[in-house]
Write an enzyme that holds these catalytic residues in place. Structure first.
Site, PDB file in Angstrom:
ATOM      1  N   LYS A 211       0.848  -1.170   0.000  1.00 52.58           N
ATOM      2  CA  LYS A 211       0.000   0.000   0.000  1.00 52.58           C
ATOM      3  C   LYS A 211       0.896   1.235   0.000  1.00 52.58           C
ATOM      4  O   LYS A 211       2.054   1.083   0.383  1.00 52.58           O
ATOM      5  CB  LYS A 211      -0.964  -0.064   1.180  1.00 52.58           C
ATOM      6  N   HIS A 241      -1.006  -5.322   5.188  1.00 54.60           N
ATOM      7  CA  HIS A 241      -0.254  -6.092   6.193  1.00 54.60           C
ATOM      8  C   HIS A 241      -1.121  -6.496   7.397  1.00 54.60           C
ATOM      9  O   HIS A 241      -0.756  -7.390   8.145  1.00 54.60           O
ATOM     10  CB  HIS A 241       1.017  -5.350   6.631  1.00 54.60           C
ATOM     11  N   LYS A 245      -1.548 -10.506  10.078  1.00 50.43           N
ATOM     12  CA  LYS A 245      -1.549 -10.693  11.536  1.00 50.43           C
ATOM     13  C   LYS A 245      -2.358 -11.938  11.873  1.00 50.43           C
ATOM     14  O   LYS A 245      -3.493 -12.077  11.427  1.00 50.43           O
ATOM     15  CB  LYS A 245      -2.183  -9.481  12.234  1.00 50.43           C
ATOM     16  N   GLU A 279      -2.994   4.530  17.989  1.00 48.92           N
ATOM     17  CA  GLU A 279      -1.547   4.445  18.185  1.00 48.92           C
ATOM     18  C   GLU A 279      -1.104   5.531  19.143  1.00 48.92           C
ATOM     19  O   GLU A 279      -1.719   6.601  19.202  1.00 48.92           O
ATOM     20  CB  GLU A 279      -0.836   4.643  16.840  1.00 48.92           C
ATOM     21  N   ASP A 298      -4.733   6.678   5.067  1.00 44.82           N
ATOM     22  CA  ASP A 298      -3.678   5.766   5.514  1.00 44.82           C
ATOM     23  C   ASP A 298      -4.256   4.489   6.129  1.00 44.82           C
ATOM     24  O   ASP A 298      -3.667   3.424   6.012  1.00 44.82           O
ATOM     25  CB  ASP A 298      -2.834   6.525   6.560  1.00 44.82           C
ATOM     26  N   HIS A 303      -6.825  -0.862   5.940  1.00 46.29           N
ATOM     27  CA  HIS A 303      -6.721  -1.721   7.126  1.00 46.29           C
ATOM     28  C   HIS A 303      -8.061  -1.890   7.860  1.00 46.29           C
ATOM     29  O   HIS A 303      -8.473  -3.006   8.179  1.00 46.29           O
ATOM     30  CB  HIS A 303      -5.703  -1.152   8.124  1.00 46.29           C
ATOM     31  N   LYS A 395      -3.239   8.858  15.521  1.00 43.89           N
ATOM     32  CA  LYS A 395      -1.897   8.846  16.096  1.00 43.89           C
ATOM     33  C   LYS A 395      -1.884   9.730  17.332  1.00 43.89           C
ATOM     34  O   LYS A 395      -2.726  10.595  17.498  1.00 43.89           O
ATOM     35  CB  LYS A 395      -0.890   9.353  15.063  1.00 43.89           C
TER      36      LYS A 395
END
Ligand code: BG6
Length: 551
Positions: A211, A241, A245, A279, A298, A303, A395
């Protein structure tokens, strides 16, 4: 994603290096460990050459090489594997190997790194290092592709059998030029039928793309169209990604390997679902990437939507790639297009956790890039109509937490004296994805004592109590699956486009831009995000360091 019988066995500790033989071993039997011994039920990937564009980049160091090392330790790579790293700038293969060795040794020793293998196993590292070859080349030049063609032709009759995975560990602007040059150099030509395995089909040629896959619907369509001029869909492995997991893959196991969830997994019993990926880190020096991207692009259509797909999809008929991907595609197709009122954007201001986003390096002083995004999403199908899915990510928030909470409807009437229905704790099933791995179920019990009173309780499960911890940086399964030709965990062109289509209205809103609200660094996000749920009579799950399900 091979689907073997479970290894429910706490004694199933990580094996020490089980390395496949290197071709040179035949001449020098002392040189390296002997034949493969993969974990029961798993077999090494077919032999191939892995060509990494972006050999000098962060992704290669932090994730790809650690994943290759972990696969080698587990005996899941073929002895004939070769790795060619392509990057700008002349350097010797030895220097590249040394660089990677130092990086891996450093991550291995760092407890905070995802690759905390402790000490590097020298034999495993040597096995990998013998296969590494560096090639200098400009990605937008034809010369390296011709050199690659010559080199790969030489290998076609060798142990690699001409199988090649081209891994694009590069910035998105290089995706189109690299694939175009690979195609024009004839490097993507393969005989048909590689959807599963490789036996009897002639060599495979596959492309792995990271990505960001586009930045909106138009750019994603354009990129798909371009790739599909040079390769078939079955050759393209688009990575998200999160799907690497274990805890994300386990969502399907929890849902479909237990009889208790599926009957209630629907609008009649479920009140709402919350998906959180918060995060504590800030942009960490990635200002120039983050400025044009922001939290929403993002994380949300990729995701978080992948998590949404896993939690909401209909049961597939099998774990075959197309069955799973078809079921997920139906969810992305059924998403109601997001409207301005469905999202809240935020940006961290100076707070207890540090400086403001605007004071980070490579960030404009008047930046309006969101570092936080919350969204209310609806899936317009028979199972989910009317059930809101609340997504949030950001974030510099109060806690690091990736989780999905499925909240059940309230019990229908008050049976317990002095306990109004709405004071009862709702049943919530939480699937914890990161940084802790497990589940938690909130429910009500009787408080001990002579009076019938109801109190909140929860029961939780932690993977590490039941299963041996397995070294995993998240790319092992993805790389292994790509070599096997299993596309289950990769994103298909149509799903990528329907995900972008659902959010296009908020990426390109009519009228004024969507406002971006401040939140103090280290808080739970902007107050406006609380208001988004409050309007529906709901509230976010607490997001604070140290609450019961935080690490
Ligand atoms: C990446 C984003 O794709 O995912 C990053 O670009 C983000 O901004 C990261 O930090 C989160 O991934 P994980 O696995 O650390 O939760």
């Amino acid at each position: 994603m091979p689907t073997n019988a479970s290894d429910h066995d706490a004694a199933n500790a990580r094996p020490s290096a089980k390395l496949p033989a290197h071709p040179h071993d035949a001449q020098n039997p002392q040189a390296a460990p002997r034949a493969p011994a993969s974990p029961a039920g798993e077999h090494p990937a077919p032999p191939c050459t892995l060509v990494i564009f972006g050999a000098g980049g962060d992704l290669t160091k932090r994730l790809l090489m650690p994943a290759i090392y972990n696969l080698a330790v587990d005996g899941l790579l073929d002895g004939g594997m070769q790795i060619i790293g392509v990057n700008h700038g002349e350097r010797a293969t030895e220097a590249w190997r040394d660089d990677l060795h130092d990086a891996l040794a450093q991550f291995a020793a760092d407890k905070a790194s995802t690759f905390h293998a402790g000490k590097l196993d020298d034999r495993a590292w040597d096995w990998v290092a013998q296969r590494l070859h560096y090639m200098a080349g400009d990605f937008e030049d034809d010369a390296p592709y011709q050199r690659l063609a010559q080199q790969l032709e030489g290998q076609a009759s060798g142990k690699q059998r001409g199988n090649v995975v081209f891994y694009l560990a590069v910035g998105a602007r290089f995706f189109k030029p690299i694939v175009e040059r690979l195609g024009k150099a004839g490097l993507l030509k393969q005989d048909g039928g590689h959807d599963k395995g490789n036996e009897g089909n002639g060599p495979f040629r596959r492309i792995v793309i990271e990505k960001p896959f586009g930045s909106d619907l138009a750019s994603a369509r354009d990129l798909n169209r371009h790739l599909l001029r040079f390769a078939r869909e079955s050759q393209i492995y688009r990575i998200d990604h999160f799907l690497g997991k274990d805890t994300v893959q386990s969502i399907l196991a929890v849902r479909f390997a237990n009889a208790m969830f599926e009957p209630i997994w629907r609008r009649e019993y479920i009140d709402s679902v919350q998906i959180t990926a918060s995060e504590v880190i800030g942009v960490e020096g990635r200002g120039s990437f983050y400025e044009p991207t922001g939290a929403f692009r993002d994380m949300v259509p990729n995701h978080l939507f992948q998590l949404l797909g896993m939690i909401a999809m209909e049961p597939p008929n099998s774990f075959d790639a197309e069955s799973v991907r078809n079921r997920k595609a139906e969810i992305f197709d059924a998403l109601l297009p997001l409207k301005r009122g469905d999202v809240v954007f935020g940006q961290y201001a100076k707070g207890p956790a540090g400086v403001a986003y605007r004071d980070e390096p490579n960030v404009a002083k008047d930046s309006t890039t969101p570092t936080y995004a919350a969204a209310r999403v609806h899936i317009d199908n028979w199972r989910w109509a009317g059930v809101p899915f609340y997504l949030r990510t950001g974030k510099r928030l109060a806690a690091r937490r990736t989780e999905i909470s499925v909240q059940l409807r309230q019990v229908p009437f008050r049976l317990f004296r002095d306990t109004p229905v709405d004071a009862l704790t709702p049943n919530v099933l939480t699937l914890r994805i990161d940084p802790t791995h497990g589940t938690r179920f909130d429910f009500n019990v009787k408080v001990p004592g002579p009076v019938m009173r109801v109190g909140a309780a929860y029961s939780s499960f932690d993977y590490k109590q039941f299963f041996a911890e397995h070294a995993n940086v998240g790319y092992e399964t993805l790389l292994y699956d790509c070599m096997l030709g299993d596309q289950t965990l990769f994103q298909r062109a149509d799903s990528i486009e329907s995900a972008w289509a659902a959010v296009d209205g908020v990426l390109h809103p009519h009228g004024a831009p969507i406002p971006v609200h401040d939140y103090p660094a280290g808080s739970a996000g902007p107050a406006e995000a609380d208001a988004l749920l409050a309007r529906d009579g709901r509230a976010w799950r607490t997001l604070a360091a140290g609450d019961p399900i935080s690490p």
